[in-house]
Design a protein around this motif. Sequence first.
Motif, PDB file in Angstrom:
ATOM      1  N   VAL A  50      64.899 -39.037 -21.591  1.00  0.00           N
ATOM      2  CA  VAL A  50      65.251 -38.979 -20.180  1.00  0.00           C
ATOM      3  C   VAL A  50      65.768 -40.350 -19.749  1.00  0.00           C
ATOM      4  CG1 VAL A  50      62.949 -39.624 -19.348  1.00  0.00           C
ATOM      5  CG2 VAL A  50      64.438 -38.210 -17.917  1.00  0.00           C
ATOM      6  N   MET A  51      66.650 -40.355 -18.737  1.00  0.00           N
ATOM      7  CA  MET A  51      67.174 -41.594 -18.168  1.00  0.00           C
ATOM      8  C   MET A  51      66.313 -41.997 -16.980  1.00  0.00           C
ATOM      9  SD  MET A  51      69.444 -44.037 -18.302  1.00  0.00           S
ATOM     10  CE  MET A  51      70.649 -43.353 -19.449  1.00  0.00           C
ATOM     11  N   HIS A  52      65.715 -43.185 -17.058  1.00  0.00           N
ATOM     12  CA  HIS A  52      64.844 -43.686 -15.998  1.00  0.00           C
ATOM     13  C   HIS A  52      65.393 -44.979 -15.419  1.00  0.00           C
ATOM     14  CE1 HIS A  52      60.649 -41.644 -16.716  1.00  0.00           C
ATOM     15  NE2 HIS A  52      61.547 -40.834 -16.202  1.00  0.00           N
ATOM     16  N   ILE A  53      64.865 -45.372 -14.266  1.00  0.00           N
ATOM     17  CA  ILE A  53      65.084 -46.713 -13.725  1.00  0.00           C
ATOM     18  C   ILE A  53      63.777 -47.473 -13.869  1.00  0.00           C
ATOM     19  CG2 ILE A  53      65.594 -48.066 -11.664  1.00  0.00           C
ATOM     20  CD1 ILE A  53      67.359 -45.812 -10.702  1.00  0.00           C
ATOM     21  N   HIS A  54      63.816 -48.569 -14.634  1.00  0.00           N
ATOM     22  CA  HIS A  54      62.627 -49.363 -14.900  1.00  0.00           C
ATOM     23  C   HIS A  54      62.674 -50.691 -14.143  1.00  0.00           C
ATOM     24  CE1 HIS A  54      61.052 -47.485 -18.915  1.00  0.00           C
ATOM     25  NE2 HIS A  54      61.167 -46.605 -17.944  1.00  0.00           N
ATOM     26  N   ALA A 102      71.750 -50.358 -11.576  1.00  0.00           N
ATOM     27  CA  ALA A 102      70.942 -49.807 -10.490  1.00  0.00           C
ATOM     28  C   ALA A 102      70.957 -50.723  -9.274  1.00  0.00           C
ATOM     29  CB  ALA A 102      69.504 -49.596 -10.965  1.00  0.00           C
ATOM     30  N   THR A 103      71.704 -51.825  -9.372  1.00  0.00           N
ATOM     31  CA  THR A 103      71.891 -52.772  -8.276  1.00  0.00           C
ATOM     32  C   THR A 103      73.394 -52.996  -8.103  1.00  0.00           C
ATOM     33  OG1 THR A 103      71.680 -54.629  -9.820  1.00  0.00           O
ATOM     34  CG2 THR A 103      69.676 -53.908  -8.681  1.00  0.00           C
ATOM     35  N   ALA A 119      65.732 -53.967 -11.217  1.00  0.00           N
ATOM     36  CA  ALA A 119      65.802 -52.552 -11.604  1.00  0.00           C
ATOM     37  C   ALA A 119      66.947 -52.340 -12.587  1.00  0.00           C
ATOM     38  CB  ALA A 119      65.991 -51.687 -10.371  1.00  0.00           C
ATOM     39  N   GLU A 120      66.677 -51.598 -13.664  1.00  0.00           N
ATOM     40  CA  GLU A 120      67.682 -51.335 -14.694  1.00  0.00           C
ATOM     41  C   GLU A 120      67.586 -49.886 -15.160  1.00  0.00           C
ATOM     42  OE1 GLU A 120      68.166 -55.696 -16.898  1.00  0.00           O
ATOM     43  OE2 GLU A 120      67.192 -54.038 -17.939  1.00  0.00           O
TER      44      GLU A 120
END
Length: 449
Positions: free
Chosen positions: A89-93, A131-132, A99-100
Amino acid sequence: MTANDTAAPEIPAETLALLNAYQDPAVLLDLDYFILAANPPYLQAFGDAALSARRRCYEVSHGYAVPCDQAGESCPLHASLVSNDVSRVMHIHHTPRGAEHVDVETHPVPGADGSIHYVLEIMRQTRVASATPSTSRMVGRSPAFRKMLGMIQRAAPSEVAVLLLGETGTGKEMVARAIHESSARRDGPFVPVECAGLTETLFESELFGHEKGAFTGATSLKTGLVEAARGGTLFLDEVGDIPLSMQVKLLRLLETGCFRRVGSTVPQEADFRLVCATHRDLKALVGAGQFRLDLYFRIGVFPILLPPLRQRREDLPLLVEALMSRVRSARGKHLTPAAFRALERMSFPGNIRELRNVLERAALLADGDSIQPADLIVDLEFQPAGEAVPPVDTVIPLDELERQYLARVVAQYPGDRQHLARLLGISERTLYRKLQRLEAGTSEHEGSD
């Protein structure tokens, strides 16, 4: 308080060896989500904060107090435990850099008794999306954007033909470049081809090149775009606009991997990865006999849907900030809260391209550093000369009346010529011929008398 809260269990050497065998950042988790160990790439990318105190993966990666699936996210660990298989799954960590986007893959790890004792979590950072706000990469955080990004991450490392499907202005060329830059061919050329602008006579020469003297005007040898893409990626934009007679030549290229320059009998070997894009419904074109079914299957092995802006409205603040930094006239300016609310109410049928145009125009209209709601709205009441309806007692040539009418409806329906032809009750080929004469400033019968 459980044993997991006080002390980590001893990890078998073979399990640690499996963890350290990965070149991507990876951690070993127990079934209660605790991080037990991390490999050197993880420590280099994310630091050792997760190991300095016993913490769960969702606390470290997301700042959540509960597992991802209880916080509205997809949890790959939970999915692996349910399926007893790999999950991705693609997440934002949250990372030391902010945030990436991270492509997370989990593998169940059985113990000596055959039951699952651990879960191995591998994290692959993406370099093509942010994500930024970013001045060069795609930006987004919405579920629709992350779903698309996950598909890009799956397709990019392979050689599979990718078909990008999306409305006008959704950024298809940017996605195609992202696929190229994430592939093994990233050091090769990226060659875009705008198929909508190629006539039947130009298509073969542009794609395959021609020999000197192959036809009138061929004064020198020309390298085609297929040859120019050798070792890299060939991007066919608006592939649905390729003339039917030329589709068979493209199909032969894809089936044989060979081509010949126009005017040559010597075959050459092609070496490219194919990415195509269209805003049109190719299945409908196949049904209408305007697109070959065999070519459709060749180019559509791995379709990726690009979401329109209306499906990722939560990305609007991020997109606005990113686009304002890219538009030269908008740098140093900002939207007032009222202007942003006005922007949120817009429908943006032209998607991100339209959003950029609106911001660029507003930046030029703003007198100071603040963009106001009035700067976002322009009353476009322009009517080209000659388009006004003539008085009822005026007689003008039918060709001139048709020319005026075509000029008006083309302005109303830009882009999709097939739809416009259907509305006019004529074939797309007939419309194309009339528009060529319109652009040349001649009538259909001029010079025939």
